[in-house]
Design a protein around this motif. Sequence first.
Motif: not given
Length: 166
Positions: A98, A115, A118-119, A124, A126, A129, A136, A138, A150, A153, A158
């Motif tokens: 996590w 999000a 990522i999903t 991975t 999400s 939030l 977030l 994940v 991290r 991402i 981002e």
Amino acid sequence: MIRSLRWLMPHPFLTLLLAVVWTLLQNSVSAGMVVFGIILGILIPWATAVWWPDTPRSFHLTKMMRYAVVVIWDIMVANVQVAWIVLTVPNAKLRPAWIVVPLELKQPEAITMLAGTITLTPGTVSADLSDAGHSLLVHVLHTDDPDAVRDEIKDRYERRLKEIFA
């Protein structure tokens, strides 16, 4: 004139996108299906407009196209990686994690896109939030270095979304 049509089409790009996607999902292109796609493209955004937040003040379409290419590539690569993990790594050796990803994004649309990205990427998900929208949560299927995930991402997705919604 364009402003006067805003009540009918609150999100014109979404209207166009829905009409095109509807038409492409049909087995054959016909005038009736194109017209029905346009009708759906107008009705769906119009009916849901009350639940939409304010539209972003700026949006860079060319950067969004580049972002889409990056995401599609990452999805293809992640599919192969997840298949390899499933086929070669015994369950006892899996290292799920996590990860809390602190967010610099402020716009709800940008956070939603992050999000969703990522999903959509296999391996991975999400999961949550924070209430204030500052981080977030994940879940990662398998990683040796959660901090690297991290950082990836934040750098890969981002950073680009901040440029798109700048």
